[in-house]
Design a protein around this motif. Structure first.
Motif, short mmCIF file in Angstrom:
data_model
loop_
_atom_site.label_atom_id
_atom_site.label_comp_id
_atom_site.label_asym_id
_atom_site.label_seq_id
_atom_site.Cartn_x
_atom_site.Cartn_y
_atom_site.Cartn_z
N ASP A 177 0.89 -1.11 0.18
CA ASP A 177 -0.13 0.05 -0.03
C ASP A 177 0.75 1.07 0.00
N ASP A 199 0.19 1.80 -4.33
CA ASP A 199 -0.98 1.47 -3.95
C ASP A 199 -2.10 1.68 -5.09
N GLU A 233 -0.64 -2.43 -7.80
CA GLU A 233 -1.66 -3.02 -7.15
C GLU A 233 -3.11 -2.54 -7.90
MG MG Z 1 -4.36 -2.37 -0.09
#
Ligand code: MG
Ligand code: C2E
Ligand code: MG
Ligand code: MG
Length: 288
Positions: A177, A199, A233
């Motif tokens: 993150d 993130d 991500e």
């Molecule tokens: Mg996350």
């Protein structure tokens, strides 16, 4: 009277608070029983290498199959598990189960496990990982532990020592993150992470907002200068992949290449399919 109405509002507010507290107590009681009742499952989401478009490994993500509530997602119970200390036991189960599952996979695949702050502080974390590696025979290099900046905010000296002992085992450490915490850059010099996971909030708009793109570009170059890999991500669209590839991102993870699912498809090692945009059933031409 106005006073009476005020008292009533307070009474209603207190009743609502009781409901919230009771709901939380129930969740905690159920959570306490969940392991013994075998209601916890691990789902796995692929991480994909951007050069080869091959899966490099999977991240283990918890799912709670509650008999009445149905599938409960981690955002609804991890904080309760964390606050009550139940996360230590739960997290140890995750480590053992994920490593056991990985024995079924090709040896080229890594397995990523999320660690929470209480787990990091627990003295049983390192022994649990040592034992689980020994019992499964999984090479330590295949295990990736994902931590967030919050772990480095509290008890940072103790936690950084623990991170070093884990890394001495050969285990890899990822910073999850990245960019959502308070002073991310400061954490980058506190430990030599193997990987930075950028993130989703930046990745979401990489192809529509210049500032998101600039931030990702800087993070990738920073990571490279520090000898760290990068994973983006929450990749859901081909346009994001195209932008990330140009910026030199190493890996992607997201719904475009697969949601977290039960273990069954962790054995398919073919390169992920090139995504083709579709309208109805007809494919649009793909730019060369
Ligand atoms: Mg996350
Ligand atoms: P995380 O570690 O950052 O995991 C990524 C989350 O993003 C997962 O949510 C995943 O399903 C979701 N995701 C992945 N790709 C996409 C995408 O393309 N679009 C969207 N919208 N979402 C995507 P999930 O499984 O609900 O987990 C949420 C968080 O709960 C995780 O965030 C992690 O912090 C925590 N968590 C999950 N499993 C565990 C565990 O075993 N232990 C601990 N301590 N925390 C866990
Ligand atoms: Mg994670
Ligand atoms: Mg993450």
């Amino acid at each position: 009277s106005a006073k009476g109405a005020g008292r009533n509002r307070v009474a209603i507010f207190e009743m609502e608070m009781d409901v919230v507290a009771e709901e939380r107590r129930n969740l905690e009681l159920d959570l306490r029983a969940s392991l013994a009742e075998q209601e916890m499952r691990l789902h796995y989401q692929p991480l994909v290498d951007l050069k080869t478009l091959r899966k490099t490994g999977f991240e283990a993500l918890l799912r709670w199959e509650h008999p009445q509530r149905g599938v409960v997602m981690p955002n609804e119970f991890i904080s309760v598990a964390e606050e009550t200390g139940l996360i230590v036991q739960l997290g140890e189960w995750v480590v053992r189960q994920a490593l056991e599952d990985a024995t079924q996979w090709d040896e080229s695949l890594s397995v990523a496990v999320n660690l929470s702050p209480s787990q990091m502080r627990s003295t049983s974390l390192v022994p649990t990982i040592v034992n689980a590696l020994a019992q499964t025979g999984i090479a330590p290099e295949r295990l990736e532990l994902e931590i967030t900046e919050s772990i480095l905010m509290q008890d940072s000296d103790v936690n950084i020592r623990t991170l070093h002992s884990l890394r001495d085992l050969g285990v890899r450490i990822s910073l999850d993150d990245f960019g959502t915490g308070y002073s991310s850059l400061n954490y980058l010099r506190s430990f030599p992470f193997d990987k930075i996971k950028i993130d989703r909030c930046f990745v979401d708009e990489i192809d529509s907002r210049d500032d998101c793109k600039a931030i990702i570009k800087s993070v990738i170059s920073l990571a490279r200068n520090l000898g760290m890999k990068t994973t983006a991500e929450g990749v859901e669209r081909q346009e994001q992949v195209d932008a990330l590839r140009i910026l030199g991102c190493d890996q992607v993870q997201g719904y475009l290449y697969g949601k977290a699912e039960a273990m069954d498809n962790c054995t398919d090692l073919r390169p992920v399919e090139k995504w083709v945009p579709r309208v109805g059933s007809a494919s649009l031409p793909v730019a060369a």
